[in-house]
Design a protein around this motif. Structure first.
Motif, PDB file in Angstrom:
ATOM      1  N   ILE A  95       0.841  -1.266   0.019  1.00  0.00           N
ATOM      2  CA  ILE A  95      -0.059   0.011   0.056  1.00  0.00           C
ATOM      3  C   ILE A  95       0.898   1.239  -0.043  1.00  0.00           C
ATOM      4  O   ILE A  95       0.556   2.254  -0.719  1.00  0.00           O
ATOM      5  CB  ILE A  95      -0.916   0.004   1.134  1.00  0.00           C
ATOM      6  N   ALA A  96       1.867   1.307   0.923  1.00  0.00           N
ATOM      7  CA  ALA A  96       2.975   2.444   0.952  1.00  0.00           C
ATOM      8  C   ALA A  96       3.434   2.797  -0.408  1.00  0.00           C
ATOM      9  O   ALA A  96       3.807   3.571  -0.873  1.00  0.00           O
ATOM     10  CB  ALA A  96       3.933   2.224   1.717  1.00  0.00           C
ATOM     11  N   TRP A  97       3.955   1.598  -1.199  1.00  0.00           N
ATOM     12  CA  TRP A  97       4.654   1.601  -2.533  1.00  0.00           C
ATOM     13  C   TRP A  97       3.602   2.059  -3.289  1.00  0.00           C
ATOM     14  O   TRP A  97       4.054   3.085  -4.300  1.00  0.00           O
ATOM     15  CB  TRP A  97       5.055   0.292  -3.117  1.00  0.00           C
ATOM     16  N   GLN A 122      -3.809  -5.618  -2.834  1.00  0.00           N
ATOM     17  CA  GLN A 122      -3.534  -4.254  -3.136  1.00  0.00           C
ATOM     18  C   GLN A 122      -3.578  -4.125  -4.585  1.00  0.00           C
ATOM     19  O   GLN A 122      -4.022  -3.109  -5.142  1.00  0.00           O
ATOM     20  CB  GLN A 122      -2.615  -3.817  -2.248  1.00  0.00           C
ATOM     21  N   TYR A 123      -2.704  -4.724  -5.308  1.00  0.00           N
ATOM     22  CA  TYR A 123      -2.252  -4.605  -6.771  1.00  0.00           C
ATOM     23  C   TYR A 123      -3.629  -4.617  -7.573  1.00  0.00           C
ATOM     24  O   TYR A 123      -3.845  -4.252  -8.583  1.00  0.00           O
ATOM     25  CB  TYR A 123      -1.175  -5.349  -7.350  1.00  0.00           C
ATOM     26  N   CYS A 124      -4.522  -5.832  -7.310  1.00  0.00           N
ATOM     27  CA  CYS A 124      -5.612  -5.819  -7.832  1.00  0.00           C
ATOM     28  C   CYS A 124      -6.805  -5.237  -7.398  1.00  0.00           C
ATOM     29  O   CYS A 124      -7.741  -5.729  -7.507  1.00  0.00           O
ATOM     30  CB  CYS A 124      -5.869  -7.463  -8.190  1.00  0.00           C
ATOM     31  N   SER A 125      -6.601  -4.256  -6.422  1.00  0.00           N
ATOM     32  CA  SER A 125      -7.683  -3.498  -6.008  1.00  0.00           C
ATOM     33  C   SER A 125      -8.415  -2.748  -7.046  1.00  0.00           C
ATOM     34  O   SER A 125      -7.449  -2.412  -8.104  1.00  0.00           O
ATOM     35  CB  SER A 125      -7.458  -2.660  -4.876  1.00  0.00           C
ATOM     36  N   PRO A 126      -9.545  -2.279  -7.233  1.00  0.00           N
ATOM     37  CA  PRO A 126     -10.381  -1.821  -8.677  1.00  0.00           C
ATOM     38  C   PRO A 126      -9.495  -0.758  -8.868  1.00  0.00           C
ATOM     39  O   PRO A 126      -9.642  -0.479 -10.112  1.00  0.00           O
ATOM     40  CB  PRO A 126     -11.744  -1.682  -8.055  1.00  0.00           C
ATOM     41  N   GLY A 127      -9.166   0.251  -7.936  1.00  0.00           N
ATOM     42  CA  GLY A 127      -8.421   1.477  -8.453  1.00  0.00           C
ATOM     43  C   GLY A 127      -7.175   1.374  -9.283  1.00  0.00           C
ATOM     44  O   GLY A 127      -6.634   2.255 -10.112  1.00  0.00           O
TER      45      GLY A 127
END
Ligand code: ZN
Length: 448
Positions: A241-243, A310-315
């Protein structure tokens, strides 16, 4: 004439031949053995020591994000460090001792030093009644509390009476630490390899993923690459998330991605698809596993697991899958003291690394091609590309691959399309395309 190719960096397709599986498996196992004793968490000195160790193999850039930094919907937490912890009985004996296993303390436990009865202590103790000899792994990152983990057998042996409880930890403003390395390729588009580095003495989850990432980066370092490769060594969830928060302007460059985790156990390889489900990375891994000759499974995306969440979260919706062996939570040793050095295998680590290299090979070589002589088949025999005696029922795999490549090279189909449609392994399709290009029968176009 013998051409000297010693100054030309090998492409990815040559790397697998350079990797001695037995030796690299032992090297990776040794690397894990060195890192195993360190007490890692999502922040703190254990993470820094781990990244320093990785830095001896690859030129890692280590980043420090201050506590309190807002990152997407989260905030970077205080930094946690621990020196010592124990539970002493009335005779002053350490009946639970952090020095014997760092799993004994709930990760992120606040400092405590007090005396209490067994009944008062009991709510702070975590065990696995079904596995009475194993110590569970527990964390409490975002709720300030403290606790100990111990084997159920240990718990049953505790006498009534007063205990001295001490956790010599600190939870103070500091930093979240992560490591990053970018291997530049011809294209600015990136292949992301992300691995979590926040677990203490657990071998498969996830020293194995961290190690496969390190050795993959080491293998690709200095090679002639089509894509750029970004490796992230981040604490789970908060690290990715930080990255993402700090790199929102370059996230669009990620063209393919894999989360590397759980890669040392003896179980078969498992691929969890990206959220899209049919991205090029999904198909690349699919074709590699299909032709691996080993049992494997492919499962659909779900919003639970590792940093693909996180990488595949919709945004963001990045094409990132997870390539692991036995999935998390599907082996009893998961998140317990039994996920130790006895649980992982050098041969499994080597097989995992070679599989990652095979996937990189597909991504690197996949492209559309143009048949330069599309009207009728070109006469292959005249060019020494066709078997001299006709009539056999099976023309041979390479021969078939050449026919498929010629037929589908209309500028629309990729070599991966050819592999999938023909059932011929990608490596053979790729070899066929190289041969045809050498004879000017094929124009290899850039990756799409
Ligand atoms: Zn885990």
């Amino acid at each position: 004439m013998v051409q000297s190719e010693s100054v030309v960096p090998p492409r990815v397709r040559d790397l697998k031949e350079l990797v001695n599986a037995a030796r690299v498996g032992e090297e990776m196992f040794g690397f894990i053995s060195d890192l195993y004793p360190l007490c890692r968490s999502i922040t703190g000195e254990g993470v820094r020591q781990t990244l320093r160790h990785v830095s001896r193999h690859i030129p890692l850039e280590v980043r420090e994000v201050p506590s309190g930094t807002p990152v997407l919907d989260w905030t970077v937490p205080n930094e946690w460090n621990i020196q010592d912890a124990y539970i002493k009985n009335s005779r002053g004996e350490r009946v639970v001792d952090f020095q014997r296993s760092n799993l004994h303390v709930v990760s992120y436990s606040v400092p405590v030093h007090t005396r209490m009865s067994l009944a008062q202590l009991r709510p702070h103790l975590f065990t696995l009644p079904d596995r009475p000899d194993w110590i569970p792994y527990r964390t409490s990152y975002y709720q300030e509390t403290w606790g100990f983990c111990l084997s159920h057998a240990q718990l049953l042996s505790l006498e009534e009476g007063e205990y001295e409880v001490r956790i010599d930890s600190s939870l103070e403003p500091g930093h979240l630490t992560y490591g990053e390395i970018l291997l530049p390729g011809q294209r600015t588009e990136e292949v992301l390899i992300s691995t979590h580095i926040c677990h203490p003495s657990l071998a498969n989850d996830n020293l194995s993923g961290l190690t496969v990432s390190t050795f993959l980066a080491k293998a690709l370092l200095g090679r002639e690459l089509t894509y750029s490769y970004r490796f992230l060594f981040v604490p789970g969830t908060i690290g990715s998330i930080a990255w993402l928060a700090l790199n929102e302007d370059r996230v669009h460059l990620i063209r393919h991605g894999l989360v590397a985790a759980g890669l040392g156990d003896p179980g078969p390889l498992t691929y969890k698809r990206s959220r899209e489900g049919n991205a090029e990375i999904d198909r690349a891994v699919g074709t590699v596993l299909k032709h691996s000759g080993h049992p494997h499974q492919i499962i659909d995306f779900s919003p639970y697991g590792y940093d693909e969440r996180q990488y595949c979260s919709p945004g963001f919706n990045l094409p990132v899958g997870v390539l692991s062996r036995t999935p998390y939570g599907h082996y009893p040793e998961y998140h317990t003291s039994a996920d130790n050095l006895d649980f992982i295998r050098p041969s499994a680590l080597a097989d995992s690394l070679l599989t990652y290299l095979s996937v990189a090979e597909v991504l690197e070589d996949n492209r559309t091609c143009l048949n330069t002589n599309p009207r009728g088949e070109p006469q292959l025999g005249r060019r020494g590309l066709y078997r001299p005696i006709g009539g056999a029922a099976d023309p041979g795999t390479l021969q078939m691959a050449m026919l498929w490549v010629l037929n589908l090279s209309d500028g629309k189909h990729t070599l991966l399309d050819v592999s999938e449609r023909s059932g011929v392994p990608f490596q053979t399709v790729s070899e066929a395309a190289r041969i045809l290009a050498r004879h000017n029968l094929l124009l290899k176009q850039d990756v799409s």
